[in-house]
Scaffold this active site. Structure first.
Site, PDB file in Angstrom:
ATOM      1  N   HIS A   1      -0.780   1.017  -9.945  1.00  0.00           N
ATOM      2  CA  HIS A   1      -1.622   0.120  -9.137  1.00  0.00           C
ATOM      3  C   HIS A   1      -2.286  -0.956 -10.006  1.00  0.00           C
ATOM      4  CE1 HIS A   1      -3.803   0.043  -5.020  1.00  0.00           C
ATOM      5  NE2 HIS A   1      -3.793  -1.169  -5.550  1.00  0.00           N
ATOM      6  N   ARG A  47       0.840  -1.193   0.000  1.00  0.00           N
ATOM      7  CA  ARG A  47       0.000   0.000   0.000  1.00  0.00           C
ATOM      8  C   ARG A  47       0.876   1.244   0.000  1.00  0.00           C
ATOM      9  NH1 ARG A  47      -3.540  -2.399  -1.718  1.00  0.00           N
ATOM     10  NH2 ARG A  47      -5.677  -2.741  -0.924  1.00  0.00           N
ATOM     11  N   GLU A  50      -3.685   8.174  -4.942  1.00  0.00           N
ATOM     12  CA  GLU A  50      -3.869   7.609  -6.275  1.00  0.00           C
ATOM     13  C   GLU A  50      -5.173   8.133  -6.875  1.00  0.00           C
ATOM     14  OE1 GLU A  50      -1.614   3.386  -5.192  1.00  0.00           O
ATOM     15  OE2 GLU A  50      -3.794   3.434  -5.395  1.00  0.00           O
TER      16      GLU A  50
END
Length: 310
Positions: free
Chosen positions: A282, A232, A260
């Site tokens: 991601h 993360r 993000e």
């Protein structure tokens, strides 16, 4: 029963038509915060990935079931939902193989000098070579390297297993402090940072892992160390990481950031040693196979609720 999916775009166009088997099914690609309540006002079931379901949303809707399109539920006020007898079901384990693959893709990109040699060849330098190969960069295998894993959960264990197959010596740091695995050597964070050639992060973001690696910790990394974060964003302080990439000879592969999508003028976009950084947006979890697994798990979660009320 009315089921509403609020951010289907985060599933990359996955076929969700099977959810029509359970009743009226309404799908939105994305849902801004101000439209969440309106869109699920008369729904019993909501499917979400990143949409926030907080006290305000819960108090102004009649939800019975919240289906999380992923593992983490930090975007849901789970305690308040439970107090209102709303069931929250997440999906676990769907992307383990995908994240495993991406971890080693980033790792071997550095060990095998892939970004450098790709550019070198496309610039025509291989055409000018007097011999069939090139030795301007050193390539390395994992054999004999020390691989430190931060977070030995389901994904971390798979990474450890594969890393050993490649000949690495695996150790781990438990971010929770309670995880013990006698297959691998458990070490302190300090020992892991100062002794490991490769470090990969597979832990969740919580009060124990927020800014786990800041300037003091990053400064302990060995020269030439490879640092991978597929856990993360927020576990590594990104301002300090930009400093470390430019001031130390470390290689960094990131699939996650604290905010993000990536913010404009991010400090990592301004580093001098750009060759020492690989960023992917991601996507480690997002293989076609993982998304198929995810949809099936969410479907089974809804089916269990319909059939058994839980």
């Amino acid at each position: 029963m009315k089921i509403v999916c609020l951010d289907a775009a985060t599933l990359g166009g996955a076929d969700l038509s099977l959810f029509k088997n359970f009743g009226e099914f309404e799908v939105y690609d994305l849902t801004p915060k101000e439209e969440v309540i309106t869109r699920i006002k008369d729904a019993q079931v909501v499917m979400i990935n990143k949409v926030i379901i907080d006290k305000e949303v819960i108090d102004n809707t009649n939800l019975k079931l919240i289906l999380q399109l992923g593992t983490g539920v930090n975007n849901i006020d789970v305690a308040y939902a439970n107090s209102k007898n709303i069931i929250v079901k997440n999906a676990a384990g769907y992307s383990t193989k995908s994240v495993l693959s991406h971890t080693f893709a980033l790792m071997f990109a550095f060990l095998n000098q892939i970004p450098y040699y790709d550019r070198w060849s496309k610039e025509g330098k291989w055409c000018q070579s007097p011999i069939f190969t090139d030795f301007s960069r050193n390539l390395h295998t994992l054999t004999g390297k020390r691989h430190g894993i931060i977070g030995l959960g389901a994904i971390g264990k798979e990474v450890a297993k594969v890393s050993q197959i490649f000949g690495a010596n695996v150790c781990y740091y438990s971010t929770s402090g309670v995880n013990f695995n006698d297959e691998y050597k458990q070490v302190s964070l300090d020992e892991l940072l100062t002794t490991c050639d490769v470090i990969s992060i597979h832990s969740p973001l919580n009060e124990k892992t927020k800014n786990l690696l800041s300037k003091k910790e990053l400064d302990k990394l060995k020269q030439g160390a490879i640092l991978i974060n597929v856990g993360r964003g927020g576990i590594i302080n990104e301002d300090d990481l930009a400093w470390a990439i430019d001031e130390k000879n470390i290689k960094v592969g990131l699939d996650v950031l604290e905010v993000e999508p990536m913010i404009a003028n991010h400090p990592l976009l301004k580093i001098k040693n750009k060759e020492n950084l690989i960023i992917t947006p991601h996507v480690a979890w997002a293989s076609v196979e993982s998304i198929q697994n995810l949809v099936q798990i969410v479907y089974e979660n809804l089916k269990e609720y319909v059939e058994n009320g839980k």
